[in-house]
Design a protein around this motif. Structure first.
Motif, PDB file in Angstrom:
ATOM      1  N   ALA B 581     -34.900 -20.149  31.589  1.00 43.52           N
ATOM      2  CA  ALA B 581     -35.158 -21.563  31.882  1.00 43.52           C
ATOM      3  C   ALA B 581     -34.776 -22.494  30.742  1.00 43.52           C
ATOM      4  N   PRO B 583     -32.196 -23.241  28.826  1.00 40.94           N
ATOM      5  CA  PRO B 583     -31.019 -24.138  28.893  1.00 40.94           C
ATOM      6  C   PRO B 583     -31.172 -25.266  29.914  1.00 40.94           C
ATOM      7  N   LEU B 584     -32.078 -25.078  30.880  1.00 43.51           N
ATOM      8  CA  LEU B 584     -32.303 -26.118  31.890  1.00 43.51           C
ATOM      9  C   LEU B 584     -33.378 -27.109  31.467  1.00 43.51           C
ATOM     10  N   MET B 585     -34.367 -26.626  30.721  1.00 44.59           N
ATOM     11  CA  MET B 585     -35.540 -27.467  30.447  1.00 44.59           C
ATOM     12  C   MET B 585     -35.439 -28.179  29.098  1.00 44.59           C
ATOM     13  N   ALA B 586     -34.469 -27.781  28.262  1.00 46.47           N
ATOM     14  CA  ALA B 586     -34.443 -28.279  26.879  1.00 46.47           C
ATOM     15  C   ALA B 586     -34.121 -29.761  26.768  1.00 46.47           C
ATOM     16  N   LEU B 587     -33.357 -30.291  27.712  1.00 42.33           N
ATOM     17  CA  LEU B 587     -32.925 -31.686  27.576  1.00 42.33           C
ATOM     18  C   LEU B 587     -34.049 -32.634  28.004  1.00 42.33           C
ATOM     19  N   PRO B 588     -34.536 -33.475  27.074  1.00 38.19           N
ATOM     20  CA  PRO B 588     -35.572 -34.441  27.476  1.00 38.19           C
ATOM     21  C   PRO B 588     -35.014 -35.411  28.514  1.00 38.19           C
ATOM     22  N   GLU B 589     -35.887 -35.830  29.429  1.00 40.35           N
ATOM     23  CA  GLU B 589     -35.435 -36.657  30.545  1.00 40.35           C
ATOM     24  C   GLU B 589     -34.626 -37.862  30.084  1.00 40.35           C
ATOM     25  N   GLN B 591     -32.718 -38.167  27.685  1.00 38.10           N
ATOM     26  CA  GLN B 591     -31.410 -37.865  27.105  1.00 38.10           C
ATOM     27  C   GLN B 591     -30.361 -37.497  28.157  1.00 38.10           C
TER      28      GLN B 591
END
Lengths: 594, 594
Positions: B581, B583-589, B591
């Motif tokens: 998960a 790589p999918l969850m790391a980006l803050p909304e 960004q």
């Protein structure tokens, strides 16, 4: 569908921080004044035009379509198209990267390509009217006589006239050797062109005073096949204002790009003028075609961007279900769907493909500028080789990814994505043609593996690989980049070995080339994007701590997503390529159906 | 677009040679008379109806669409739809697999599913009118009181009345817990239903005398969320002929299935009758929903078949370029494009996915029959488990592959594929919704991995795997099948280990489940299809030498294609699933865009 916002920050990133066009342009005679400031002022003007004039027309124009009036052979474009085109001309955009000698702005492709991307995002059907004109400009600029240039270029550059390219006939598209349109000498240096051309984008419309058709036809006694095709300039109106014998017979009813007039054109002994040498028409046409192929890639890119913007806005607003690890917005009736991993998978796929496509576009645009203008012959040759190699990749990989991205954007909307008013399904329909025209993506794949790789014994590909390998070596000790450089190095090695194997097999069985083509193109596409994402991460690491960390951190995170979730497609591609042609050729034709 | 021909030979193959329904049906009380002869007569009648009545209406109906008359709240379906529906009713097809007690033909699903496939191929928009009715029949048949059954079932079975399912509201689709439609007791046992439902397929039309809506709504003081949803029967016309307070407010403008009326329905205190227990409406609705999900899968299958037929005919006729290893038809100006490996890749992809989908459909249909009728409880349980496990796979994998197939069929046509008259792009547009409705394919993926696999500690999946493993073991020494059995055995092992790993991770991070879901569903889809193709090859080898070698040889060759060119997708899927998960969850909304 939210309002389109031009990705100006990302244009700045790819142009000035990644590809660093300003380190190269001053060396190119004629582009000395194309400074970053000049770029920015054009980009901002284009952004305003696309956001405020083109984008608002996109949805209504799809519903309205173009209207054909049979009695007058005339076509009316959707409401607002004429006014937008007029304004576009007043802003000088038709001549943005055209020769100042004919009234152009003399700007490089490195600027023109981002401007084209914005038009594709905002209103791709509209963008094709000036897009085709630019192709006609290029062909005449490169192959026309001085008189032809003087006659046609100023009007094409100003936008008063528009242009088309007329290749396809009912019985031939890919196989232009079969074309039948005839050109008979009139005895006065002109020719009488007779035949029917189909699928002529922007073939008839009400935006400009005249339309300059560039038409492939056969001279009497021309050799068979593609060796006997010549190119002709056929204006809708002659210099003296008289109507020429080329008439729109009907408009096609299409899946998408409904606001672009796709015409059947009947040439009824129309007066035409040979451009370039007799029987060398296909080579002349490829001047337009290569640009058109990159233009197609830009359509995939621009539509992917538009779809991403729509899907992202929706995913942040639409409340549905709770985050798996506990409510994200407990005060609301549900969480915005962007909390869900599978929604993020779709958004990040759009984002990663779009941003890599934008980087590839900037890279290629600058190479085109170098190819045209660099004082050093070897630099021009290197640039030309890279452009030749990557043009089919840009066309097919960017449009396939664009279609994927627009479909994902629609999927994020759920049922609403299927409803026309939301605008998401239009992007899918509009994008679909980009995989087909200007040479289907299957033809691009054959062009890459056959003409661009095998025909020169892999020379262009090796030069490209060496460039990537140099990047890997230069960053070998960089701990930050290890997660990208290590798999990229391995991929480069694997892809190189696989290409060698393919070349060996191709000598034994030509069908192995065709069997591998589509997968091979995607493989090279991923090699390219993996390299670009590693480079983008490298730039981002350099820029951290200088006040825009969120932007650069997002680049690094997106690079990680790309390497984790998209690049692994290469495992499948390498496996399928290795199985060769036999699984495709074994089934006898009569056994396909019972 | 060539005329549609029902694939009767392949129905015979999957029903009688692969799944061998005739070995099972005689054991199921009520289906003793569903012999092969009976099957054949129904299949031939359905084929004639679909080929001659439905298919010819498909293209014109797409252009015409449905018309809404606001003053009367009425909807007119395209020309020919009423007549075709009348004939369909006269032939007794609405009640094909319905209870004879209410006038049905009492045939098994094993027969009904192929009939449904043919309808989807011929005219998917039309097929949804009887399709939705059948869902309403099922819900009332399972959950209704004797009085409700007596009132509604005979008319639904005869086709005089049709039905709908009303779930979605503007603010909720996936998340039905948010729904707001109210049901207030009238004091006479009935309820006043008030609210707005959207995306109601076949929600209003002119095919039948009455429309029976099955509507999810909330009783006063119902618990929050999905625990407080009840199901109501809301007829358009009451028993006494008076008009009930449910009105079509508008029709949606859609990408495809334009000939099916997708209605906004306004319930204005409409009289409704509770069906099933209060607050248990969602469970009741799932009786319809599971059938609808399989129906969706069938749409992907049927549209893939239609597109394959179109593309194959075109590829055999269209002359363009020469075969790589020398001209195939030197007397013609060029070779038919079926000689080209890349065209064959597209056709074979359509063929391999379609035929495997047909096999899966036959398998599931028989399991549904066993689940409903088998005298042995354990047999019923096993069948129910397999159906539960594979329903999301059938829905999502078959529609994703159907969309792929319809897009490939369009691509084979080149530019002509984009033109509406040829019919190929309509199949793409019509197919696209199947990936969205009845639970998006992302929701199917969560259903599979969450509810069907992890929630029972992998029990259903292990039972399924054991069945596949038993096939592998039984054929271990079979030299003919080695090329299929060996990779299938390995895949089963790999997929099993991967699922174990997923289950472990899921305990630590729930997002890992959602992150893996879509890829996991495709992986299980490939496990299923690899097993089915291996079984089909096994049957084909057994039948060789009995006079139909070409048919069986084609099965073996197509199995080889599947293993060589499609199954390797699992390499990518396993690689991406393992990246989890993060790589999918790391980006803050914030960004996602700049």
């Amino acid at each position: 569908m939210p309002a389109y916002k031009a990705p100006l920050r990302d244009f700045h990133f790819v142009l000035n921080e990644l590809i660093k066009v300003q380190e190269v342009l001053p060396q190119l005679p004629g582009y000395e004044e194309a400074t970053e400031d000049i770029f920015n002022s054009y980009l901002e003007a284009a952004a305003q035009f696309c956001e405020n004039e083109l984008a608002p027309l996109n949805r209504t124009a799809d519903e309205e379509g173009c209207h054909f009036e049979a009695t007058t052979h005339s076509v009316t474009t959707p409401a607002g198209f004429r006014e937008a085109y007029k304004q576009y001309c007043e802003l000088g955009f038709p001549g943005l990267d055209c020769n100042p000698e004919y009234g152009g702005q003399g700007m490089p492709k490195a600027l023109a390509f981002p401007v084209m991307e914005m038009q594709c995002s905002a209103n791709v059907a509209w963008s094709m009217y000036p897009g085709l004109s630019h192709g006609a400009y290029s062909a005449i600029h490169v192959h026309g006589t001085d008189e032809q240039k003087a006659t046609y270029l100023p009007k094409l550059v100003s936008g008063e006239w528009t242009g088309t390219m007329c290749l396809t006939e009912p019985h031939c598209g890919t196989d232009l050797g079969l074309l039948k349109t005839r050109a008979e000498p009139n005895g006065d240096g002109s020719y009488a062109i007779t035949g029917t051309k189909i699928f002529i984008s922007a073939g008839e419309h009400d935006l400009s005073d005249n339309i300059i058709h560039l038409v492939l036809a056969r001279l009497p006694d021309a050799p068979k096949d593609v060796k006997g095709i010549s190119l002709f300039i056929v204006p809708k109106f002659m210099q003296d204002g008289s109507r020429n014998g080329v008439f729109c017979g009907s408009l096609e009813h299409k899946m998408g790009i409904k606001a672009n007039a796709t015409a059947v054109l009947n040439f009824e002994g129309a007066r035409g003028f040979l451009i370039g040498e007799p029987n060398k028409g296909l080579a002349c046409m490829f001047t337009m075609m290569n640009a058109a192929r990159l233009g197609c890639g830009m359509q995939g890119l621009g539509l992917g961007e538009a779809s991403y913007q729509g899907a992202l806005a929706y995913a942040r607003e639409r409340l549905q279900m709770r985050a798996a690890n506990g409510p994200a917005q407990p005060d609301k009736p549900a969480d915005p769907i962007i909390v869900h991993p599978d929604v993020r998978r779709m958004l990040l796929t759009q984002k990663a493909y779009t941003e890599a496509g934008r980087a590839l576009t900037a890279l290629l645009a600058l190479q085109l500028d170098i190819e045209e203008k660099h004082p050093d012959a070897e630099a021009r040759k290197d640039a030309a080789d890279l452009v030749a190699l990557l043009t089919p990749v840009a066309k097919a990989f960017m449009t396939d990814n664009g279609y994927l991205a627009t479909n994902l954007g629609m999927q994020v909307f759920g049922g609403h994505g299927y409803i026309r008013e939301w605008g998401m399904e239009q992007l899918v329909r509009d994008c679909r043609i980009s995989q087909i025209y200007e040479g289907t993506n299957g033809i691009q794949a054959l062009d890459l593996i056959g003409r661009k790789v095998l025909m020169d014994q892999g020379q262009k590909l090796r030069k490209f690989s060496a460039q990537i390998f140099a990047f890997c070596q230069a960053n070998e000790g960089n701990e930050n980049l290890k997660e990208f450089v290590a798999p990229l190095t391995q991929l480069l090695k694997d892809a190189g070995e696989l290409t060698m194997g393919l070349a060996m097999n191709a000598m034994k069985n030509r069908d192995d080339v065709g069997a591998a083509a589509t997968d091979f193109l995607r493989l090279i596409g991923h090699v390219t994007y993996a390299w670009l994402w590693a480079r983008m991460a490298a730039v981002a690491y350099e820029k951290l701590g200088q006040g825009e960390d969120a932007f650069y951190q997002a680049k690094i995170t997106t690079a990680r997503f790309y390497f984790a979730k998209l690049l692994p497609e290469v495992h499948t591609l390498m496996a399928t390529i290795k199985t060769g042609a036999k699984p495709l050729m074994a089934l006898p034709e009569e056994q396909f159906a019972f």
